[in-house]
Write an enzyme that holds these catalytic residues in place. Structure first.
Site, PDB file in Angstrom:
ATOM      1  N   GLU A  57      34.433  51.750 -33.693  1.00 24.02           N
ATOM      2  CA  GLU A  57      34.971  53.043 -33.809  1.00 24.02           C
ATOM      3  C   GLU A  57      35.193  53.125 -35.181  1.00 24.02           C
ATOM      4  O   GLU A  57      35.674  52.097 -35.994  1.00 24.02           O
ATOM      5  CB  GLU A  57      36.238  53.054 -33.169  1.00 24.02           C
ATOM      6  CG  GLU A  57      37.215  54.368 -33.458  1.00 24.02           C
ATOM      7  CD  GLU A  57      38.438  54.524 -32.755  1.00 24.02           C
ATOM      8  OE1 GLU A  57      38.827  53.587 -31.761  1.00 24.02           O
ATOM      9  OE2 GLU A  57      39.197  55.591 -32.861  1.00 24.02           O
ATOM     10  N   ASN A  89      36.540  59.731 -35.008  1.00 23.40           N
ATOM     11  CA  ASN A  89      37.593  60.570 -34.567  1.00 23.40           C
ATOM     12  C   ASN A  89      37.734  62.009 -35.162  1.00 23.40           C
ATOM     13  O   ASN A  89      37.321  62.056 -36.356  1.00 23.40           O
ATOM     14  CB  ASN A  89      39.012  59.797 -34.981  1.00 23.40           C
ATOM     15  CG  ASN A  89      39.224  58.520 -34.266  1.00 23.40           C
ATOM     16  OD1 ASN A  89      39.536  58.565 -32.958  1.00 23.40           O
ATOM     17  ND2 ASN A  89      38.906  57.565 -35.038  1.00 23.40           N
ATOM     18  N   GLU A 106      35.575  61.260 -30.741  1.00 19.26           N
ATOM     19  CA  GLU A 106      36.973  61.232 -30.049  1.00 19.26           C
ATOM     20  C   GLU A 106      37.852  62.373 -30.381  1.00 19.26           C
ATOM     21  O   GLU A 106      38.076  62.695 -31.482  1.00 19.26           O
ATOM     22  CB  GLU A 106      37.470  59.974 -30.372  1.00 19.26           C
ATOM     23  CG  GLU A 106      36.804  58.709 -30.117  1.00 19.26           C
ATOM     24  CD  GLU A 106      37.093  57.414 -30.232  1.00 19.26           C
ATOM     25  OE1 GLU A 106      38.663  57.240 -30.687  1.00 19.26           O
ATOM     26  OE2 GLU A 106      36.694  56.305 -30.214  1.00 19.26           O
ATOM     27  N   ASP A 137      40.451  60.651 -26.419  1.00 22.23           N
ATOM     28  CA  ASP A 137      41.284  59.681 -26.839  1.00 22.23           C
ATOM     29  C   ASP A 137      42.820  59.723 -26.440  1.00 22.23           C
ATOM     30  O   ASP A 137      43.089  60.734 -26.017  1.00 22.23           O
ATOM     31  CB  ASP A 137      41.129  59.891 -28.469  1.00 22.23           C
ATOM     32  CG  ASP A 137      41.323  58.620 -29.155  1.00 22.23           C
ATOM     33  OD1 ASP A 137      41.784  57.425 -28.754  1.00 22.23           O
ATOM     34  OD2 ASP A 137      41.225  58.756 -30.231  1.00 22.23           O
ATOM     35  N   GLU A 167      41.803  50.759 -24.871  1.00 21.22           N
ATOM     36  CA  GLU A 167      42.131  50.322 -26.255  1.00 21.22           C
ATOM     37  C   GLU A 167      43.223  49.252 -26.169  1.00 21.22           C
ATOM     38  O   GLU A 167      44.039  49.152 -25.541  1.00 21.22           O
ATOM     39  CB  GLU A 167      42.564  51.759 -27.037  1.00 21.22           C
ATOM     40  CG  GLU A 167      41.702  52.753 -27.135  1.00 21.22           C
ATOM     41  CD  GLU A 167      42.142  53.916 -27.857  1.00 21.22           C
ATOM     42  OE1 GLU A 167      41.775  54.092 -29.105  1.00 21.22           O
ATOM     43  OE2 GLU A 167      43.194  54.560 -27.371  1.00 21.22           O
TER      44      GLU A 167
HETATM   45  P1  C2E Z   1      43.009  55.827 -32.553  1.00 15.35           P
HETATM   46  O1  C2E Z   1      41.986  56.752 -32.625  1.00 15.35           O
HETATM   47  O2  C2E Z   1      43.638  55.638 -31.239  1.00 15.35           O
HETATM   48  O3  C2E Z   1      42.712  54.448 -33.234  1.00 15.35           O
HETATM   49  C1  C2E Z   1      42.996  53.165 -32.743  1.00 15.35           C
HETATM   50  C2  C2E Z   1      44.018  52.690 -33.518  1.00 15.35           C
HETATM   51  O4  C2E Z   1      44.557  51.417 -33.002  1.00 15.35           O
HETATM   52  C3  C2E Z   1      43.559  52.000 -34.977  1.00 15.35           C
HETATM   53  O5  C2E Z   1      44.544  52.277 -35.897  1.00 15.35           O
HETATM   54  C4  C2E Z   1      43.306  50.810 -34.705  1.00 15.35           C
HETATM   55  O6  C2E Z   1      43.289  49.959 -36.000  1.00 15.35           O
HETATM   56  C5  C2E Z   1      44.428  50.207 -33.794  1.00 15.35           C
HETATM   57  N1  C2E Z   1      44.029  49.135 -32.981  1.00 15.35           N
HETATM   58  C6  C2E Z   1      42.952  48.925 -32.593  1.00 15.35           C
HETATM   59  N2  C2E Z   1      43.139  47.676 -31.721  1.00 15.35           N
HETATM   60  C7  C2E Z   1      44.271  47.427 -31.659  1.00 15.35           C
HETATM   61  C8  C2E Z   1      45.335  46.357 -31.164  1.00 15.35           C
HETATM   62  O7  C2E Z   1      44.802  45.367 -30.462  1.00 15.35           O
HETATM   63  N3  C2E Z   1      46.469  46.355 -31.265  1.00 15.35           N
HETATM   64  C9  C2E Z   1      47.061  47.387 -32.086  1.00 15.35           C
HETATM   65  N4  C2E Z   1      48.433  47.398 -32.258  1.00 15.35           N
HETATM   66  N5  C2E Z   1      46.191  48.423 -32.725  1.00 15.35           N
HETATM   67  C10 C2E Z   1      44.965  48.244 -32.381  1.00 15.35           C
HETATM   68  P2  C2E Z   1      44.418  52.934 -37.272  1.00 15.35           P
HETATM   69  O8  C2E Z   1      43.233  52.497 -37.872  1.00 15.35           O
HETATM   70  O9  C2E Z   1      45.717  52.750 -38.149  1.00 15.35           O
HETATM   71  O10 C2E Z   1      44.260  54.349 -36.620  1.00 15.35           O
HETATM   72  C11 C2E Z   1      45.543  55.040 -36.422  1.00 15.35           C
HETATM   73  C12 C2E Z   1      45.179  56.423 -35.778  1.00 15.35           C
HETATM   74  O11 C2E Z   1      44.729  57.207 -36.866  1.00 15.35           O
HETATM   75  C13 C2E Z   1      43.851  56.565 -35.011  1.00 15.35           C
HETATM   76  O12 C2E Z   1      44.411  56.240 -33.835  1.00 15.35           O
HETATM   77  C14 C2E Z   1      43.325  58.112 -35.205  1.00 15.35           C
HETATM   78  O13 C2E Z   1      44.217  58.898 -34.278  1.00 15.35           O
HETATM   79  C15 C2E Z   1      43.630  58.235 -36.621  1.00 15.35           C
HETATM   80  N6  C2E Z   1      42.572  58.169 -37.226  1.00 15.35           N
HETATM   81  C16 C2E Z   1      41.960  57.074 -38.055  1.00 15.35           C
HETATM   82  N7  C2E Z   1      40.976  57.306 -38.673  1.00 15.35           N
HETATM   83  C17 C2E Z   1      40.801  58.526 -38.429  1.00 15.35           C
HETATM   84  C18 C2E Z   1      39.668  59.546 -38.925  1.00 15.35           C
HETATM   85  O14 C2E Z   1      38.629  59.226 -39.654  1.00 15.35           O
HETATM   86  N8  C2E Z   1      39.745  60.718 -38.570  1.00 15.35           N
HETATM   87  C19 C2E Z   1      40.677  61.117 -37.832  1.00 15.35           C
HETATM   88  N9  C2E Z   1      40.684  62.694 -37.326  1.00 15.35           N
HETATM   89  N10 C2E Z   1      41.862  60.502 -37.300  1.00 15.35           N
HETATM   90  C20 C2E Z   1      41.540  59.260 -37.581  1.00 15.35           C
HETATM   91 CA    CA Z   2      40.216  56.869 -31.791  1.00 14.63          CA
HETATM   92 CA    CA Z   3      43.246  55.904 -29.304  1.00 20.81          CA
END
Ligand code: C2E
Ligand code: CA
Ligand code: CA
Length: 646
Positions: free
Chosen positions: A428, A483, A515, A545, A602
């Site tokens: 992802e 995403n 997603e 998602d 997730e």
């Molecule tokens: P998401 O799509 O639900 O992405 C998963 C988030 O959970 C990611 O946080 C990831 O680093 C985190 N994560 C993965 N495994 C674990 C785990 O075991 N424990 C915990 N506590 N967290 C875990 P991240 O990278 O901070 O991203 C947060 C949100 O930001 C994402 O949620 C997504 O909604 C958004 N996002 C990130 N990148 C993009 C992007 O390129 N475009 C868009 N539109 N949204 C993005």
């Molecule tokens: Ca996601």
């Molecule tokens: Ca998610």
């Protein structure tokens, strides 16, 4: 049977007791004119008394005028300044009736007095009497014009006496004068009647116009669907209350914004008339909670608001919010269908958390926005944390607008693994931003700001280009999960840009999953459906998602050609300790299977969680237990090592 002329005469002499506005207008006109009438009457009287001072007895030239002056002064005082203090209708009726009766008495006394002076003096003095009577009665008619009975009776008393008296003198000059006065009186009475009719018509028109403008005002301030006050009314009350409140000593004022959860979906699924009738029903359930201190309004769409004045304690507000939410809990019957709808409430208070009405509403709206993100279906107070977030959001927005996105943004990649075989099935792509002014900003902070401000449109394509570039290095069948935000799928123009980029990248589209969050889907189901179809045509998969956090219904999901569900992290944390989470995940996995969707879990962080998930039948998992998001270079090493292990 009553004869018509009699009825007409009665009408002429009536006080319009049922017509309050007309009574008030008459009263006001008389209050302005009667003092003037008495003043002219007195001056004329004393002038006549003066010319007869040495030729008539003193009781006629001094005694009688003094008594008449006293009576007149009393009446002047009675009416003086009354135009500004109009009494109730029944008192006006009494006053007008008294004036009508007095008009006969006063006209009689003044007439009798002046005629009694006639026998004295020479031709000039007699002519003065005639002149006095004829000219004074004209003033009286004019001043009494708005009280027709008084004007009529005064004219009749004076002029009948005048005509009879002077015609009977046999002196040609006076007979001619009597004839003149007769004709003038008839003309004056006709004018008086016309004038009075115009006056009553004018008042009636005014009353009608006032009623109309009251109705218009009412319409302009009411929401036609729910019958509640509308946005305009709400904000004008809010402004008035905050303007009047003294920020130092004001009792607490609160604004709450209530937004339905999942309304858009119902509107899309059952049609707009169902949506309208649901809104009307919601308004109907909330309405009883309005009171003297709680103004409830519909701001538009599925957004309602309340304004609470004289808030005792914040716990009262929480009680009110809870009451509103519980009112909406029971299912609604909408055009024969049963629907369930939730709501989230944001609340802010003045003067402790906002300085003015605009800020008060903005803060309530921000609390709502945060509530929707964190705990939909509940209420949320604007807090110090929110204030910090608002400030931070503002600085993020500022930095984002200035950012060199190509330079400052990059992608990291978190593996999604098959927990049975240990194989990496996908990565992802997750955005990272290193701002020269703010440092590393997590996507959880800058993505929502970018979405809210529309800046996300400038982020997606450069990020997708990077991710596609990196993914070219992964061996088949490793997939790329990318995403998309609500904004990205919100218009076909954006969707086609994404489609074109994928098509021209050289990376196989059937190894891509987009997603989309449940909340984004709920914003505009029809549009998302078109977007999903477009991605499907290209061969891309579409994952739902954060599944389980929104309000989508099964039928809505079914309508979309989705390929995977991603079960939200909140159900995974400590799942081995939470039987309820177990049940939910189990049924979501089953649901995915039944609907022929893939399923990814997730946020798996511990072995215990993984163990429990495996027993529930989960296969594809993602989380820190396996790997944190990796840099582009690290993904290749990860794949190589994985292949070795495999
Ligand atoms: P998401 O799509 O639900 O992405 C998963 C988030 O959970 C990611 O946080 C990831 O680093 C985190 N994560 C993965 N495994 C674990 C785990 O075991 N424990 C915990 N506590 N967290 C875990 P991240 O990278 O901070 O991203 C947060 C949100 O930001 C994402 O949620 C997504 O909604 C958004 N996002 C990130 N990148 C993009 C992007 O390129 N475009 C868009 N539109 N949204 C993005
Ligand atoms: Ca996601
Ligand atoms: Ca998610």
């Amino acid at each position: 049977m009553k004869s018509r002329p009699l009825t007409h005469i009665r009408q002429l002499l009536e006080v319009p007791a049922g017509n309050t506005k007309l009574l008030e207008a008459q009263y006001r006109a008389l209050a302005r004119q009667l003092p003037l009438m008495y003043l002219v009457l007195l001056i004329n009287t004393w002038a006549l008394a003066a010319t007869h001072l040495y030729i008539a007895p003193a009781w006629l030239t001094l005694g009688a005028p003094i008594v008449m002056t006293l009576v007149s002064v009393l009446r002047m005082v009675r009416w003086w300044g009354q135009a500004n203090v109009v009494p109730p209708a029944d008192e006006i009726v009494t006053a007008l009736k008294r004036t009508n009766s007095l008009a006969i008495v006063v006209a009689g006394i003044f007439t009798a007095w002046s005629l009694s002076l006639f026998p004295y003096g020479g031709a000039y003095d007699k002519a003065h009497v005639a002149f006095y009577m004829s000219i004074t009665v004209i003033v009286c008619i004019f001043c009494l014009m708005h009280l027709r009975p008084a004007a009529l009776t005064a004219t009749l008393v004076v002029n009948v006496a005048f005509i009879v008296f002077f015609a009977s003198t046999g002196i040609p000059t006076f007979v001619a004068t009597a004839l003149n006065i007769f004709l003038v009186s008839v003309a004056m009475l006709i004018v008086l009647d016309n004038q009075y009719r115009d006056f009553t018509r004018l008042i009636d028109m005014q009353v009608h116009a006032e009623e109309l403008s009251e109705q218009n005002l009412e319409l302009a301030n009411r929401d036609s669907l729910t019958g509640l006050p509308n946005r305009r009314h709400f904000f004008s009350r809010l402004n008035a209350i905050i303007d009047a409140a003294d920020a130092d000593s004001a009792p607490l004022v609160a604004v709450g914004v209530l937004d339905l959860d999942g309304f858009k979906g119902i509107n899309d699924l059952y049609g707009h008339s169902a949506g309208d009738s649901l809104l009307a029903a919601v308004g109907g359930r909330l309405k009883p909670l309005a009171s003297d201190t709680v103004l409830l309004a519909r701001l538009g769409g599925d957004e309602f608001a309340f304004l609470v004045t004289k808030v005792g304690a914040k716990s009262d507000l929480a009680d009110l919010a809870r009451q509103m939410l519980s009112e909406l809990q029971a299912a609604f019957n909408v055009l024969g269908t049963t629907v369930q709808v939730g709501a989230t409430i944001g609340i802010a208070t003045f003067p402790d958390t906002a300085f003015n009405s605009a800020e008060l509403y903005e803060h309530a709206d921000y609390a709502l926005y945060q509530g929707k993100r964190q705990q939909p279906g509940s209420y949320c107070f604007f807090s110090d944390v929110h204030r910090e977030q608002l400030k931070r959001d503002a600085s993020i927005e500022h930095a984002l607008r200035k950012a060199d996105l190509g330079e400052e943004l990059h992608m990291v990649y978190q593996p999604i693994v098959n927990c049975d075989s240990g194989e990496t099935v996908a990565f992802e792509a997750l955005a990272r931003w290193r701002s020269p002014t703010l440092g590393d900003v997590p996507p959880g902070q800058f993505i929502p700001v970018a979405e809210r401000t529309g800046l996300i449109g400038r982020l997606t394509l450069p990020l997708l280009a990077q991710a596609l570039d990196v993914a070219q290095n992964w061996p088949a069948p490793v997939r790329l999960s990318f995403n998309l935000s609500a904004h990205d799928v919100g218009s076909m123009e954006h969707v086609m840009r994404i489609v074109n980029m994928v098509a021209s990248s050289g990376f196989p589209p059937d190894r891509i999953d987009f997603e989309i969050t449940e909340t984004a889907i709920m914003l505009d189901l029809d549009q998302v459906q078109r977007a999903v179809q477009e991605f499907g045509k290209l061969g891309c998969g579409v994952s739902l998602d954060d599944f389980g956090t929104g309000y989508s219904s099964l039928s809505q999901l079914h309508a979309l050609a989705l390929t995977k569900l991603k079960v939200d992290r909140s159900f995974v944390t400590d799942i081995h300790l939470k039987p309820s989470s177990c049940k939910i995940v189990k049924s979501l996995v089953k649901l995915a299977e039944d609907m022929d969707f893939g399923c990814i879990i997730e946020g798996v962080e511990t072995q215990e969680e993984l163990h429990m998930l495996k027993t529930l039948g989960c296969q594809h998992v993602q989380g820190y237990l396996f790997s944190r998001p990796l840099s582009a270079e690290q993904t290749e090493a990860w794949i190589a090592r994985n292949a070795d292990v495999g």
